[in-house]
Write a protein that holds these residues in place. Structure first.
Motif, PDB file in Angstrom:
ATOM      1  N   GLU A  83       0.813  -1.211   0.000  1.00 22.39           N
ATOM      2  CA  GLU A  83       0.000   0.000   0.000  1.00 22.39           C
ATOM      3  C   GLU A  83       0.853   1.270   0.000  1.00 22.39           C
ATOM      4  N   GLN A  84       2.126   1.131   0.344  1.00 24.88           N
ATOM      5  CA  GLN A  84       3.051   2.257   0.289  1.00 24.88           C
ATOM      6  C   GLN A  84       3.830   2.290  -1.026  1.00 24.88           C
ATOM      7  N   GLY A  85       3.487   1.377  -1.939  1.00 28.05           N
ATOM      8  CA  GLY A  85       4.135   1.361  -3.242  1.00 28.05           C
ATOM      9  C   GLY A  85       5.358   0.471  -3.341  1.00 28.05           C
ATOM     10  N   HIS A  86       5.603  -0.376  -2.358  1.00 27.43           N
ATOM     11  CA  HIS A  86       6.765  -1.274  -2.388  1.00 27.43           C
ATOM     12  C   HIS A  86       6.517  -2.350  -3.455  1.00 27.43           C
ATOM     13  N   ALA A  87       7.253  -2.261  -4.569  1.00 22.16           N
ATOM     14  CA  ALA A  87       7.008  -3.126  -5.726  1.00 22.16           C
ATOM     15  C   ALA A  87       7.169  -4.616  -5.405  1.00 22.16           C
ATOM     16  N   SER A  88       8.201  -4.976  -4.661  1.00 20.33           N
ATOM     17  CA  SER A  88       8.405  -6.396  -4.324  1.00 20.33           C
ATOM     18  C   SER A  88       7.278  -6.916  -3.449  1.00 20.33           C
ATOM     19  N   ALA A  89       6.787  -6.069  -2.556  1.00 18.84           N
ATOM     20  CA  ALA A  89       5.661  -6.474  -1.706  1.00 18.84           C
ATOM     21  C   ALA A  89       4.405  -6.646  -2.547  1.00 18.84           C
ATOM     22  N   GLN A  90       4.202  -5.766  -3.530  1.00 17.21           N
ATOM     23  CA  GLN A  90       3.047  -5.897  -4.414  1.00 17.21           C
ATOM     24  C   GLN A  90       3.118  -7.217  -5.174  1.00 17.21           C
ATOM     25  N   HIS A  91       4.304  -7.547  -5.652  1.00 16.27           N
ATOM     26  CA  HIS A  91       4.492  -8.806  -6.373  1.00 16.27           C
ATOM     27  C   HIS A  91       4.235  -9.996  -5.441  1.00 16.27           C
ATOM     28  N   SER A  92       4.822  -9.947  -4.253  1.00 16.86           N
ATOM     29  CA  SER A  92       4.652 -11.046  -3.305  1.00 16.86           C
ATOM     30  C   SER A  92       3.200 -11.177  -2.864  1.00 16.86           C
ATOM     31  N   LEU A  93       2.534 -10.064  -2.701  1.00 12.11           N
ATOM     32  CA  LEU A  93       1.113 -10.096  -2.331  1.00 12.11           C
ATOM     33  C   LEU A  93       0.318 -10.790  -3.419  1.00 12.11           C
ATOM     34  N   GLY A  94       0.651 -10.517  -4.674  1.00 12.98           N
ATOM     35  CA  GLY A  94      -0.022 -11.193  -5.783  1.00 12.98           C
ATOM     36  C   GLY A  94       0.240 -12.681  -5.790  1.00 12.98           C
ATOM     37  N   ASP A  95       1.442 -13.078  -5.392  1.00  9.68           N
ATOM     38  CA  ASP A  95       1.789 -14.502  -5.350  1.00  9.68           C
ATOM     39  C   ASP A  95       1.101 -15.233  -4.211  1.00  9.68           C
ATOM     40  N   THR A  96       0.824 -14.537  -3.105  1.00  8.30           N
ATOM     41  CA  THR A  96       0.273 -15.215  -1.925  1.00  8.30           C
ATOM     42  C   THR A  96      -1.235 -15.085  -1.807  1.00  8.30           C
ATOM     43  N   THR A  97      -1.833 -14.208  -2.610  1.00 11.83           N
ATOM     44  CA  THR A  97      -3.261 -13.970  -2.508  1.00 11.83           C
ATOM     45  C   THR A  97      -3.989 -14.744  -3.596  1.00 11.83           C
ATOM     46  N   PRO A  98      -5.017 -15.518  -3.233  1.00 12.48           N
ATOM     47  CA  PRO A  98      -5.776 -16.250  -4.256  1.00 12.48           C
ATOM     48  C   PRO A  98      -6.379 -15.281  -5.272  1.00 12.48           C
ATOM     49  N   PRO A  99      -6.510 -15.694  -6.516  1.00 13.21           N
ATOM     50  CA  PRO A  99      -7.000 -14.796  -7.558  1.00 13.21           C
ATOM     51  C   PRO A  99      -8.391 -14.216  -7.275  1.00 13.21           C
ATOM     52  N   HIS A 100      -9.211 -14.917  -6.526  1.00 16.58           N
ATOM     53  CA  HIS A 100     -10.567 -14.434  -6.265  1.00 16.58           C
ATOM     54  C   HIS A 100     -10.633 -13.493  -5.059  1.00 16.58           C
ATOM     55  N   ARG A 104      -6.179  -0.465  -7.353  1.00 17.62           N
ATOM     56  CA  ARG A 104      -4.870  -0.043  -7.846  1.00 17.62           C
ATOM     57  C   ARG A 104      -3.925  -1.220  -8.056  1.00 17.62           C
ATOM     58  N   PHE A 105      -4.273  -2.408  -7.522  1.00 18.79           N
ATOM     59  CA  PHE A 105      -3.446  -3.590  -7.737  1.00 18.79           C
ATOM     60  C   PHE A 105      -3.957  -4.452  -8.888  1.00 18.79           C
ATOM     61  N   TRP A 106      -5.070  -4.051  -9.500  1.00 15.86           N
ATOM     62  CA  TRP A 106      -5.617  -4.810 -10.609  1.00 15.86           C
ATOM     63  C   TRP A 106      -4.878  -4.454 -11.881  1.00 15.86           C
ATOM     64  N   ARG A 107      -4.800  -5.406 -12.795  1.00 19.30           N
ATOM     65  CA  ARG A 107      -4.220  -5.153 -14.118  1.00 19.30           C
ATOM     66  C   ARG A 107      -5.258  -5.477 -15.163  1.00 19.30           C
ATOM     67  N   ASN A 108      -5.280  -4.677 -16.162  1.00 15.61           N
ATOM     68  CA  ASN A 108      -6.161  -4.927 -17.300  1.00 15.61           C
ATOM     69  C   ASN A 108      -5.541  -6.032 -18.128  1.00 15.61           C
ATOM     70  N   PRO A 109      -6.249  -7.157 -18.354  1.00 16.95           N
ATOM     71  CA  PRO A 109      -5.667  -8.272 -19.126  1.00 16.95           C
ATOM     72  C   PRO A 109      -5.216  -7.850 -20.521  1.00 16.95           C
ATOM     73  N   ASP A 110      -5.914  -6.866 -21.130  1.00 18.65           N
ATOM     74  CA  ASP A 110      -5.518  -6.421 -22.467  1.00 18.65           C
ATOM     75  C   ASP A 110      -4.157  -5.750 -22.432  1.00 18.65           C
ATOM     76  N   GLU A 111      -3.859  -5.014 -21.365  1.00 22.64           N
ATOM     77  CA  GLU A 111      -2.553  -4.368 -21.226  1.00 22.64           C
ATOM     78  C   GLU A 111      -1.436  -5.393 -21.053  1.00 22.64           C
ATOM     79  N   MET A 112      -1.762  -6.505 -20.416  1.00 22.64           N
ATOM     80  CA  MET A 112      -0.757  -7.538 -20.161  1.00 22.64           C
ATOM     81  C   MET A 112      -0.376  -8.257 -21.456  1.00 22.64           C
ATOM     82  N   ARG A 113      -1.297  -8.306 -22.424  1.00 25.54           N
ATOM     83  CA  ARG A 113      -1.029  -9.027 -23.673  1.00 25.54           C
ATOM     84  C   ARG A 113      -0.130  -8.240 -24.622  1.00 25.54           C
ATOM     85  N   SER A 114      -0.116  -6.934 -24.494  1.00 19.37           N
ATOM     86  CA  SER A 114       0.647  -6.134 -25.457  1.00 19.37           C
ATOM     87  C   SER A 114       2.106  -6.043 -25.108  1.00 19.37           C
TER      88      SER A 114
END
Length: 109
Positions: free
Chosen positions: A76-93, A99-109
Motif C-alpha cells: 500500500e506504500q508502493g513497495h514493488a516487491s511487496a506488491q508482487h509477493s502479495l499477488g503470489d500469496t493472494t488467491p486470484p478471487h 490499484r493492484f488490478w491489471r487490465n488483461p488487455d494491457e498484459m497481452r501487449s
C-alpha cells in the motif's frame, strides 16, 4: 597473561555481564524485534522483510495470514516487491484494491 584473563573474568562477573557474545537466538530475537519496531513505524522495507520471514518461516513461525498482513502494508506504500509477493500469496478471487488490478488487455501487449 593468565592473571589478566582471570581478572577480566572477575570484572565481567562483578558487573553482571557474560564473558561470551550474545547467543545466536538472542541476536535473532533482537533483530526481529528491531524489524517489527521499524515496520510498525511505517517502514515499507521492514514490513516487506517481515512478510518474507512469515511467508517462508525464517526466524518466525510460518504463517500465511501474517505474511499477507505485512506484504499488504508495504504494498500500500508502493513497495514493488511487496506488491508482487502479495499477488503470489493472494488467491486470484480475493478482494484487492483496484490499484493492484491489471487490465488483461494491457498484459497481452
Amino acid at each position: 597473561m593468565l592473571r589478566r584473563l582471570a581478572l577480566a573474568g572477575m570484572v565481567v562477573v562483578l558487573v553482571g555481564g557474560t564473558p561470551f557474545a550474545q547467543t545466536r537466538e538472542a541476536a535473532q530475537d533482537d533483530f526481529i524485534e528491531s524489524l517489527r519496531t521499524r515496520a510498525n513505524a511505517g517502514d515499507a522495507d521492514a514490513q516487506f522483510s517481515l512478510g518474507v520471514m512469515y511467508d517462508v518461516g525464517r526466524g518466525v513461525p510460518q504463517d500465511d495470514v501474517e505474511a499477507v498482513v505485512w506484504y499488504r502494508q508495504a504494498a500500500e506504500q508502493g513497495h514493488a516487491s511487496a506488491q508482487h509477493s502479495l499477488g503470489d500469496t493472494t488467491p486470484p478471487h480475493a478482494e484487492l484494491p483496484p490499484r493492484f488490478w491489471r487490465n488483461p488487455d494491457e498484459m497481452r501487449s
